[in-house]
Design a protein around this motif. Structure first.
Motif, mmCIF file in Angstrom:
data_model
loop_
_atom_site.group_PDB
_atom_site.id
_atom_site.type_symbol
_atom_site.label_atom_id
_atom_site.label_comp_id
_atom_site.label_asym_id
_atom_site.label_seq_id
_atom_site.Cartn_x
_atom_site.Cartn_y
_atom_site.Cartn_z
ATOM 1 N N LEU A 74 11.914 0.859 0.589
ATOM 2 C CA LEU A 74 11.468 -0.065 -0.450
ATOM 3 C C LEU A 74 10.124 -0.690 -0.092
ATOM 4 O O LEU A 74 9.246 -0.838 -0.953
ATOM 5 C CB LEU A 74 12.517 -1.159 -0.656
ATOM 6 N N LEU A 75 9.950 -1.073 1.164
ATOM 7 C CA LEU A 75 8.682 -1.642 1.606
ATOM 8 C C LEU A 75 7.556 -0.621 1.470
ATOM 9 O O LEU A 75 6.444 -0.955 1.047
ATOM 10 C CB LEU A 75 8.794 -2.125 3.051
ATOM 11 N N ALA A 76 7.834 0.624 1.830
ATOM 12 C CA ALA A 76 6.828 1.673 1.721
ATOM 13 C C ALA A 76 6.434 1.901 0.265
ATOM 14 O O ALA A 76 5.254 2.050 -0.071
ATOM 15 C CB ALA A 76 7.351 2.968 2.340
ATOM 16 N N GLU A 77 7.430 1.895 -0.624
ATOM 17 C CA GLU A 77 7.162 2.097 -2.057
ATOM 18 C C GLU A 77 6.353 0.939 -2.624
ATOM 19 O O GLU A 77 5.375 1.137 -3.361
ATOM 20 C CB GLU A 77 8.481 2.240 -2.813
ATOM 21 N N LEU A 78 6.745 -0.283 -2.256
ATOM 22 C CA LEU A 78 6.043 -1.453 -2.767
ATOM 23 C C LEU A 78 4.626 -1.524 -2.215
ATOM 24 O O LEU A 78 3.673 -1.881 -2.922
ATOM 25 C CB LEU A 78 6.827 -2.716 -2.399
ATOM 26 N N SER A 79 4.467 -1.173 -0.941
ATOM 27 C CA SER A 79 3.148 -1.183 -0.320
ATOM 28 C C SER A 79 2.216 -0.198 -1.011
ATOM 29 O O SER A 79 1.045 -0.505 -1.280
ATOM 30 C CB SER A 79 3.276 -0.841 1.169
ATOM 31 N N ALA A 80 2.717 0.994 -1.300
ATOM 32 C CA ALA A 80 1.903 2.003 -1.985
ATOM 33 C C ALA A 80 1.556 1.554 -3.396
ATOM 34 O O ALA A 80 0.446 1.777 -3.897
ATOM 35 C CB ALA A 80 2.648 3.334 -2.011
ATOM 36 N N ASP A 81 2.517 0.893 -4.054
ATOM 37 C CA ASP A 81 2.305 0.420 -5.413
ATOM 38 C C ASP A 81 1.219 -0.644 -5.467
ATOM 39 O O ASP A 81 0.391 -0.688 -6.389
ATOM 40 C CB ASP A 81 3.628 -0.132 -5.962
ATOM 41 N N TYR A 82 1.197 -1.521 -4.476
ATOM 42 C CA TYR A 82 0.236 -2.625 -4.457
ATOM 43 C C TYR A 82 -1.112 -2.242 -3.837
ATOM 44 O O TYR A 82 -2.075 -2.999 -3.967
ATOM 45 C CB TYR A 82 0.817 -3.820 -3.693
ATOM 46 N N ALA A 83 -1.194 -1.111 -3.171
ATOM 47 C CA ALA A 83 -2.414 -0.734 -2.448
ATOM 48 C C ALA A 83 -3.684 -0.811 -3.296
ATOM 49 O O ALA A 83 -4.711 -1.313 -2.833
ATOM 50 C CB ALA A 83 -2.250 0.657 -1.837
ATOM 51 N N PRO A 84 -3.686 -0.312 -4.548
ATOM 52 C CA PRO A 84 -4.929 -0.364 -5.334
ATOM 53 C C PRO A 84 -5.108 -1.658 -6.121
ATOM 54 O O PRO A 84 -6.079 -1.805 -6.856
ATOM 55 C CB PRO A 84 -4.771 0.828 -6.289
ATOM 56 N N ARG A 85 -4.193 -2.591 -5.977
ATOM 57 C CA ARG A 85 -4.238 -3.806 -6.786
ATOM 58 C C ARG A 85 -5.042 -4.921 -6.121
ATOM 59 O O ARG A 85 -5.529 -4.790 -5.013
ATOM 60 C CB ARG A 85 -2.813 -4.290 -7.075
ATOM 61 N N GLY A 86 -5.115 -6.029 -6.841
ATOM 62 C CA GLY A 86 -5.834 -7.185 -6.303
ATOM 63 C C GLY A 86 -5.050 -7.921 -5.246
ATOM 64 O O GLY A 86 -5.599 -8.758 -4.518
ATOM 65 N N VAL A 87 -3.761 -7.646 -5.152
ATOM 66 C CA VAL A 87 -2.891 -8.208 -4.122
ATOM 67 C C VAL A 87 -2.255 -7.044 -3.374
ATOM 68 O O VAL A 87 -1.822 -6.081 -3.992
ATOM 69 C CB VAL A 87 -1.796 -9.103 -4.744
ATOM 70 N N ASN A 88 -2.232 -7.115 -2.057
ATOM 71 C CA ASN A 88 -1.661 -6.057 -1.231
ATOM 72 C C ASN A 88 -0.447 -6.568 -0.475
ATOM 73 O O ASN A 88 -0.343 -7.765 -0.180
ATOM 74 C CB ASN A 88 -2.678 -5.540 -0.219
ATOM 75 N N LEU A 89 0.464 -5.654 -0.177
ATOM 76 C CA LEU A 89 1.590 -5.964 0.704
ATOM 77 C C LEU A 89 1.161 -5.590 2.117
ATOM 78 O O LEU A 89 0.831 -4.441 2.387
ATOM 79 C CB LEU A 89 2.833 -5.176 0.295
ATOM 80 N N VAL A 90 1.151 -6.570 3.016
ATOM 81 C CA VAL A 90 0.660 -6.331 4.370
ATOM 82 C C VAL A 90 1.682 -6.805 5.396
ATOM 83 O O VAL A 90 2.514 -7.668 5.116
ATOM 84 C CB VAL A 90 -0.689 -7.044 4.619
ATOM 85 N N ARG A 91 1.597 -6.221 6.576
ATOM 86 C CA ARG A 91 2.463 -6.609 7.690
ATOM 87 C C ARG A 91 1.624 -7.405 8.678
ATOM 88 O O ARG A 91 0.619 -6.897 9.202
ATOM 89 C CB ARG A 91 3.043 -5.362 8.357
ATOM 90 N N VAL A 92 2.009 -8.642 8.926
ATOM 91 C CA VAL A 92 1.321 -9.510 9.877
ATOM 92 C C VAL A 92 2.356 -10.168 10.768
ATOM 93 O O VAL A 92 3.421 -10.575 10.304
ATOM 94 C CB VAL A 92 0.459 -10.583 9.169
ATOM 95 N N ALA A 93 2.045 -10.256 12.039
ATOM 96 C CA ALA A 93 2.951 -10.879 13.009
ATOM 97 C C ALA A 93 4.346 -10.272 12.956
ATOM 98 O O ALA A 93 5.347 -10.957 13.154
ATOM 99 C CB ALA A 93 3.033 -12.397 12.782
ATOM 100 N N GLY A 94 4.414 -8.971 12.639
ATOM 101 C CA GLY A 94 5.696 -8.300 12.566
ATOM 102 C C GLY A 94 6.500 -8.647 11.330
ATOM 103 O O GLY A 94 7.678 -8.298 11.233
ATOM 104 N N LYS A 95 5.886 -9.322 10.366
ATOM 105 C CA LYS A 95 6.554 -9.739 9.143
ATOM 106 C C LYS A 95 5.758 -9.249 7.939
ATOM 107 O O LYS A 95 4.685 -8.672 8.086
ATOM 108 C CB LYS A 95 6.713 -11.266 9.118
#
Length: 239
Positions: A60-81
């Motif tokens: 689910l995280l991979a799908e959401l990350s790919a979905d948001y990649a070209p958008r104005g908001v991205n899903l990112v992993r920081v500090a292991g979260k």
């Protein structure tokens, strides 16, 4: 104008045409909602505990990350979260809408870098690396920013306090782990270190493990997070 003509003139896709892009499983919608509503990065254990049983969080995280990649908001992993964050290329456009952050002095930036790479480290060790005395105010600013914390006390004369970075440091600088800090060659590539510097120069591998080292004792329970009395100086001074 007829309804068909109005739809043809509209700059937005019609509902049927856009339906494929709008379809989301309940688990994916819930994950997206949790990340959107969160005021801080969320770890995978927290996310998984709130998803339906059997949901594949990593997928689910991979799908959401790919979905948001070209958008104005991205899903990112920081500090292991995980968190939603403004796309890097748009940050400068929104900077004017944010409160002006307090700029760190050169002394504070140098001190922060030393703590990040050499933690756990003491004030005396910081001064030895920098070659100048470090004022109490410099460390106070870093503690107040939330990027630096007091870890413990060194088992040496005077039992000096040891310092390390925090999770907020990783979040602010967009790092998944402290090991993502640039190494020597990367620093040379950015021009932060002169390429002509001695070949013997090394940059330590940073480690922010919260476990106290063999030469550290925990802080006293009543420790009030203040420094012991020290000579006050307005600025760092050359030794």
């Amino acid at each position: 104008m007829s309804a068909d003509a109005a739809r043809a003139a509209s700059p937005f896709p019609s509902a049927p045409e856009n339906a494929a892009h709008a379809v989301r499983t309940p688990a994916l919608r819930l994950l997206e909602a949790m990340l959107f509503a969160a005021g801080e990065p969320l770890d995978e254990a927290t996310l998984a505990s709130r998803l339906p049983e059997g949901a594949d969080l990593r997928a689910l995280l991979a799908e959401l990350s790919a979905d948001y990649a070209p958008r104005g908001v991205n899903l990112v992993r920081v500090a292991g979260k995980w968190m939603l964050r403004t796309a890097p290329d748009l940050g400068f456009l929104l900077a004017r809408d944010k409160p002006e952050p307090r700029r760190l002095s050169r002394a504070a930036l140098e001190t922060l870098a030393i703590i990040a790479y050499h933690q756990p480290t003491t004030r005396a060790e910081i001064e030895e690396i920098r070659g100048v005395s470090t004022s109490k105010g410099t460390l106070d600013v870093l503690l107040e920013s939330g990027w630096v914390r007091m870890r413990g006390r060194r088992r040496s004369p005077g039992r000096p306090v040891t310092y390390g970075t925090t999770e907020l440091f990783l979040v602010h600088f967009g790092l998944d782990a402290i090991g993502d800090l640039p190494g020597l060659e990367e620093l040379r590539g950015t021009g932060l270190i002169d390429a002509r510097v001695s070949a013997g120069l090394t940059v330590p591998l940073p480690n922010d493990d919260t476990t106290l080292k063999d030469d550290e004792d925990p802080l006293e329970p009543e420790f009030n997070l203040s420094f012991a009395p020290e000579p006050e100086t307005d600025e760092d001074t050359e030794e």
